[in-house]
Design an enzyme around this catalytic site. Structure first.
Site, PDB file in Angstrom:
ATOM      1  N   SER A 262       0.528 -11.147   3.682  1.00 55.53           N
ATOM      2  CA  SER A 262       1.879 -10.758   3.272  1.00 55.53           C
ATOM      3  C   SER A 262       2.805 -10.730   4.486  1.00 55.53           C
ATOM      4  O   SER A 262       2.358 -10.768   5.626  1.00 55.53           O
ATOM      5  CB  SER A 262       1.848  -9.366   2.626  1.00 55.53           C
ATOM      6  OG  SER A 262       1.671  -8.396   3.646  1.00 55.53           O
ATOM      7  N   LYS A 263       4.079 -10.656   4.179  1.00 53.08           N
ATOM      8  CA  LYS A 263       5.109 -10.557   5.205  1.00 53.08           C
ATOM      9  C   LYS A 263       4.811  -9.362   6.120  1.00 53.08           C
ATOM     10  O   LYS A 263       4.987  -9.422   7.320  1.00 53.08           O
ATOM     11  CB  LYS A 263       6.444 -10.369   4.488  1.00 53.08           C
ATOM     12  CG  LYS A 263       7.647 -10.439   5.353  1.00 53.08           C
ATOM     13  CD  LYS A 263       8.878 -10.387   4.481  1.00 53.08           C
ATOM     14  CE  LYS A 263       9.328  -8.973   4.167  1.00 53.08           C
ATOM     15  NZ  LYS A 263       9.729  -8.197   5.342  1.00 53.08           N
ATOM     16  N   ARG A 264       4.340  -8.302   5.521  1.00 51.98           N
ATOM     17  CA  ARG A 264       4.045  -7.086   6.292  1.00 51.98           C
ATOM     18  C   ARG A 264       2.930  -7.307   7.317  1.00 51.98           C
ATOM     19  O   ARG A 264       2.953  -6.760   8.400  1.00 51.98           O
ATOM     20  CB  ARG A 264       3.681  -5.924   5.353  1.00 51.98           C
ATOM     21  CG  ARG A 264       4.812  -4.897   5.266  1.00 51.98           C
ATOM     22  CD  ARG A 264       4.602  -3.942   4.141  1.00 51.98           C
ATOM     23  NE  ARG A 264       4.747  -4.626   2.854  1.00 51.98           N
ATOM     24  CZ  ARG A 264       3.861  -4.621   1.871  1.00 51.98           C
ATOM     25  NH1 ARG A 264       2.754  -3.955   1.979  1.00 51.98           N
ATOM     26  NH2 ARG A 264       4.103  -5.264   0.748  1.00 51.98           N
ATOM     27  N   GLY A 266       2.410 -10.021   8.892  1.00 54.28           N
ATOM     28  CA  GLY A 266       3.044 -10.714  10.009  1.00 54.28           C
ATOM     29  C   GLY A 266       3.738  -9.721  10.928  1.00 54.28           C
ATOM     30  O   GLY A 266       3.577  -9.766  12.145  1.00 54.28           O
TER      31      GLY A 266
END
Ligand code: GLU
Length: 507
Positions: A262-264, A266
Site C-alpha cells: 500500500s501507499k502507506r 511506501g
C-alpha cells in the site's frame, strides 16, 4: 453478439487518486496483450461514484500513461468509435439495462433508506442485503405490486439491486487462475443503479465492456470477489456469448510478503508506490512518484513486467518492444509478487547504462530542472554523463555524483587527507603543477603517466598520492577514475583546484 474478432482490452480506472504501481502493471499487461495480438487498448474512466471523485486524477492517469509510453488507442482524451469514454457522460445508457433486469426478475427495486440500512447493520451481525433478509426489507420482492407502483409514482428514492440466486455455483475460467467458483449464497444483492440514477461500478463495467466490444478484461485480483456479480449480469442481460475472457492479475505484495503493498508501506519504508508525484487536492497529502525520484519509464515498465511474469528464462532486462514480443498471459503467475525496492533500483541503474546518450542527457536535464539545478546542454555535459552514468542508480543522483564537474569543491574530506599530509607531499603537488602545465596534450593517459613519473622521481608511492589528488578535484573519496576527471575538468581548472586544495590541506 459475437465479437468482431479483434482483440480489445481496457484499462478502467476510477479517478480517485494517484496511480499505484499495481495499476500501471495492469495497464502494461493490457497493453502488451493488445499489441501482441494486433488489438486495441481502450482507456475508460469509471467515474460513477461521485463521492470518491477527485479533481485532477483523470489527467494524472493520462499523464502517467504518456510518461510510460503506454498510449491507448481510444480514450476520453483521444476519442474513438465508442465515445464517450467517461462513464459519467454515459449515465443515461445504463438505466434501461437495469430496468430490463427488473422486468426479467433478475433485479428488483429497493426503497430502504440509508438510515434503515444503517439500523440493520447495527442490529444484525454480518448483515448482508441478500437472500436471507431481502424478504424482510422494503423492496419490490417483499412489497405488493400496487405498493411498489405507488412508491415509484410518488418518486420515492430507490435503487435497483441484483437478485443473487440461492444455492447456485457460478464458475468461470480465469486466464491466470484457471477454474474459479463462487457460492452465490455468500454474495450480497449488489446495488446496480443508485438513487441518483448513476449506475454502480458493477452495472457500468458490464454494460460498457459489452457496448465497447471488450474481448479480454485484465484487472487486479482485488476485483475477483466481484466476478460472480459480473458473470451473472452478462448472463442475465443475454450477452454470455460476448463475455470477455477474464484475467485477474496477482497482487503486488509488501517486501516481506505479508499482504498487499500500500501507499502507506511506501511512506513507512521510504520508497515510492505511485507512478508519479501525487498531491491529493482533498487532503493535501503528498505522495512521491517513481518518475520524480528519477526512474526511467523503461526501467519502471521492466520492473513491473517482472512482478508476476517472466519469459521462462533468466532474462531480466526487457524493452517494451521485447515485452510485446515475448509476453504471454499463460506465464503470468497467480501467486502474489513481492515488491523489492533494491531490485527496482537495480533495473533503473541498468537502464541508465543502456539508453542512448541523447535520451539520457534529455532526462538528466529535465531532472536538474525539477531539482532547480542550473545545467546547460553542452558537449562538456555529455562528457560528464559518459563518465558517471555507470554510477547512477536514480537520475537524481546525477548532481551528487557529478556536481563537482560544475562547481569546485566547497568542502574537502579532510579526515581522509590530513592525517597523512606532509610538507613533502605538498612539495610533490607543487612540482606536479609545473609538470601538468607542460604536458603536450591534456588526456587521461598522459596525465597518469606524468603523475606516476613525478612520483617516481620524488621517490614517493603513487598509491599514497592518488587519494589526496582525488580529494583535491572532487572534494571526497568518490567519483570515476581520477585522471579521467582531470581530463574532463581541463587544465586550468585542474591546476586551480590543486593549488587551492594544497593551501587548505597545509593550513
Ligand atoms: N473501476 C475499477 C477500478 O477502479 C475497474 C476494475 C475493472 O477493471 O473491472 O479499478
Amino acid at each position: 453478439m459475437q465479437h468482431s474478432g479483434k482483440v480489445r482490452v481496457r484499462f478502467a480506472p476510477s479517478p480517485t487518486g494517484g496511480l499505484h504501481l499495481g495499476g500501471v502493471r495492469t495497464v502494461l499487461f493490457n497493453y502488451l496483450f493488445a499489441k501482441k495480438h494486433g488489438g486495441q487498448f481502450v482507456l475508460r474512466i469509471e467515474d460513477t461514484d461521485q463521492t470518491r471523485y477527485v479533481e485532477g486524477a483523470e489527467q494524472y492517469i493520462i499523464d502517467c500513461l504518456n510518461w510510460c509510453g503506454l498510449i491507448p488507442d481510444e480514450g476520453p482524451h483521444l476519442g474513438g468509435p465508442f465515445e464517450p469514454y467517461r462513464q459519467s457522460e454515459r449515465k443515461e445508457r445504463y438505466r434501461p439495462y437495469a430496468e430490463q433486469l427488473v422486468k426479467a426478475g433478475f433485479a428488483y427495486y429497493a426503497f430502504d433508506t440509508p438510515e434503515e440500512l444503517d439500523k440493520c447493520r447495527k442490529e444484525i451481525p454480518n448483515f448482508q442485503y441478500g437472500h436471507t433478509y431481502r424478504g424482510q426489507l422494503r423492496n419490490s420482492l417483499s412489497l405488493s405490486e400496487a405498493e411498489v407502483q405507488q412508491l415509484l409514482d410518488n418518486g420515492v428514492p430507490h435503487v435497483i439491486r441484483i437478485k443473487m440466486p440461492t444455492n447456485e455455483t457460478v464458475s468461470f475460467t480465469d486466464l491466470i487462475r484457471g477454474e474459479v467458483s463462487f457460492d452465490t449464497n455468500l454474495v450480497d444483492d449488489k446495488v446496480l443503479l443508485k438513487a441518483d440514477g448513476m449506475p454502480t461500478y458493477h452495472l457500468a463495467v458490464v454494460v460498457d465492456d459489452f457496448l465497447m466490444d471488450i474481448t479480454h478484461a485484465f484487472r487486479g485480483e482485488e476485483w475477483l470477489p466481484s466476478a460472480p456479480v459480473h458473470l451473472l449480469l452478462w448472463k442475465y442481460l443475454g450477452w454470455e456469448a460476448a463475455m470477455p475472457q477474464w484475467a485477474h492479475l496477482p497482487l503486488i505484495l509488501k517486501p516481506d510478503g505479508n499482504g498487499k503493498l500500500s501507499k502507506r508501506d511506501g511512506d513507512r519504508l521510504g520508497f515510492p508506490v505511485f507512478a508519479m508525484n501525487w498531491l491529493d487536492p482533498k487532503t493535501g497529502d503528498f505522495t512521491p512518484g517513481f518518475r520524480e525520484l528519477g526512474f526511467l519509464p523503461e526501467a519502471f515498465l521492466n520492473l513491473l513486467a517482472l512482478l508476476g511474469w517472466n519469459d521462462g528464462t533468466d532474462q531480466e532486462i526487457f524493452s517494451l518492444d521485447e515485452l510485446v514480443e515475448k509476453f504471454s498471459i499463460e506465464r503470468v503467475s497467480h501467486a502474489g509478487a513481492k515488491f523489492d525496492y533494491e531490485k527496482a533500483k537495480w533495473f533503473n541503474a541498468e537502464w541508465i547504462k543502456r539508453v542512448d546518450h541523447a535520451r539520457l542527457k534529455g532526462l538528466i536535464l529535465e531532472q536538474a530542472k525539477q531539482q532547480e539545478i542550473q545545467l546547460e546542454d553542452t558537449a562538456y555535459l555529455s562528457q560528464v554523463i559518459e563518465l558517471v552514468k555507470d554510477r547512477l542508480v536514480l537520475l537524481k543522483d546525477f548532481w551528487e555524483q557529478a556536481g563537482f564537474f560544475f562547481e569546485e569543491p566547497k568542502q574537502y574530506d579532510l579526515d581522509a587527507v590530513k592525517p597523512k599530509w606532509s610538507a613533502e607531499k605538498a612539495g610533490f603537488y607543487q612540482a606536479l603543477l609545473e609538470k601538468f602545465d607542460a604536458v603536450p596534450s591534456w588526456e587521461a593517459a598522459v596525465l597518469e603517466e606524468t603523475f606516476k613519473a613525478a612520483a617516481e622521481s620524488a621517490g614517493m608511492k603513487v598509491g599514497e598520492l592518488m587519494l589526496p589528488f582525488r580529494v583535491m578535484l572532487v572534494g571526497g573519496k568518490f567519483g570515476p577514475a581520477v585522471f579521467d576527471i582531470a581530463a574532463v575538468l581541463g587544465k586550468t581548472e585542474t591546476l586551480n583546484r590543486i593549488t587551492k586544495a594544497c593551501s587548505v590541506f597545509s593550513s
